[in-house]
Motif scaffolding. Structure first.
Motif, PDB file in Angstrom:
ATOM      1  N   SER A   1       0.817  -1.219   0.000  1.00 50.60           N
ATOM      2  CA  SER A   1       0.000   0.000   0.000  1.00 50.60           C
ATOM      3  C   SER A   1       0.847   1.264   0.000  1.00 50.60           C
ATOM      4  O   SER A   1       0.337   2.345  -0.274  1.00 50.60           O
ATOM      5  CB  SER A   1      -0.936   0.019   1.215  1.00 50.60           C
ATOM      6  N   GLU A   2       2.145   1.144   0.313  1.00 47.82           N
ATOM      7  CA  GLU A   2       3.008   2.320   0.347  1.00 47.82           C
ATOM      8  C   GLU A   2       4.441   1.915   0.021  1.00 47.82           C
ATOM      9  O   GLU A   2       4.798   0.729   0.080  1.00 47.82           O
ATOM     10  CB  GLU A   2       2.935   2.986   1.711  1.00 47.82           C
TER      11      GLU A   2
ATOM     12  N   VAL B   1      -5.654   0.084  -5.091  1.00 49.56           N
ATOM     13  CA  VAL B   1      -7.047   0.021  -4.635  1.00 49.56           C
ATOM     14  C   VAL B   1      -7.808  -1.085  -5.349  1.00 49.56           C
ATOM     15  O   VAL B   1      -8.400  -1.973  -4.721  1.00 49.56           O
ATOM     16  CB  VAL B   1      -7.754   1.374  -4.826  1.00 49.56           C
ATOM     17  N   ASN B   2      -7.824  -1.046  -6.684  1.00 54.69           N
ATOM     18  CA  ASN B   2      -8.610  -2.040  -7.428  1.00 54.69           C
ATOM     19  C   ASN B   2      -7.757  -3.179  -7.995  1.00 54.69           C
ATOM     20  O   ASN B   2      -8.290  -4.102  -8.609  1.00 54.69           O
ATOM     21  CB  ASN B   2      -9.404  -1.371  -8.551  1.00 54.69           C
TER      22      ASN B   2
END
Length: 215
Positions: free
Chosen positions: A116-117, A157-158
């Motif tokens: 995510s990061e 995200v997707n």
């Protein structure tokens, strides 16, 4: 070309203007810290932007950079140390998943279930997702045996693929607390014979790092 503005706000305005008129995409160089030079107040997004600039400068001196004095005087790792924190991966490379996994650990990437990061990687079957500090989208590297079959960026995200690539440079965090003695002015990355430095509203010439700049 490096454009040096008085502060971050003016630099951001100038950067937006250049994006509209420049044929070559400019790069924005912010300071790493939210406040002063407090190493405990690193801004992760700013670190990513700085790493992107340094990675591209390491490959090409003909970039257009917009920055401000606080960001410019912050020293960075020298080219040798940046290269040691860079992991180049190419499509069709013969390389094992285990080797990639071990190398990412050595570069202080953190293994997670889903990235995510920047600074994270995930391993699932024949896929490795890795979020480099030199790119605003993570990479998905697909293996077929001990061969890299495909490399692409994707949306966290997707999980949809965005762009297929032939090679990527995975860069570790080069703004951490280590390697203090290996740091130098960012101007050392530029070709001094070709780079022009512009100062907004200068009152007097200043010396930044080991390069003299002025209006």
């Amino acid at each position: 070309t490096i454009y040096v503005l008085d502060n971050r706000e003016k630099a951001a305005y100038h950067f937006n203007d250049l994006q509209k008129i420049s044929r070559k995409t400019p790069l924005f160089l912010p300071a790493s810290f939210r406040k002063g030079f407090d190493v405990d107040m690193l801004d992760n997004n700013n670190v990513m932007l700085r790493c992107e600039v340094l990675n591209k400068l390491n490959l090409d001196n003909k970039e257009i950079i917009v920055t401000y004095s606080d960001a410019l005087i912050e020293k960075v790792l020298d080219k040798k140390n940046i290269s040691s924190k860079t992991f180049l991966l190419k499509k069709n490379d013969n390389i094992s998943l285990d080797f990639v996994n071990e190398t990412l650990f050595e570069l202080n990437f953190k293994r997670v279930d889903y990235v995510s990061e920047p600074g994270e990687f995930a391993l699932r079957g024949g896929l490795i997702d890795v979020f480099s500090y030199s790119n605003d989208k993570p990479y998905r590297i697909e293996f077929f045996g001990n061969k890299i079959d495909s490399i692409r960026t994707f949306d966290v995200v997707n999980q949809c693929s965005i762009e297929y690539l032939n090679e990527v440079s995975v860069l570790a965090n080069i703004q951490d607390k280590s390697d203090i003695n290996s740091r130098q002015p960012i101007l050392s990355f530029t070709n001094k014979d070709l780079s022009l430095i512009h100062i907004s509203e200068p009152t007097r010439p200043e010396r930044i790092g080991d390069g003299v700049v002025g209006g």
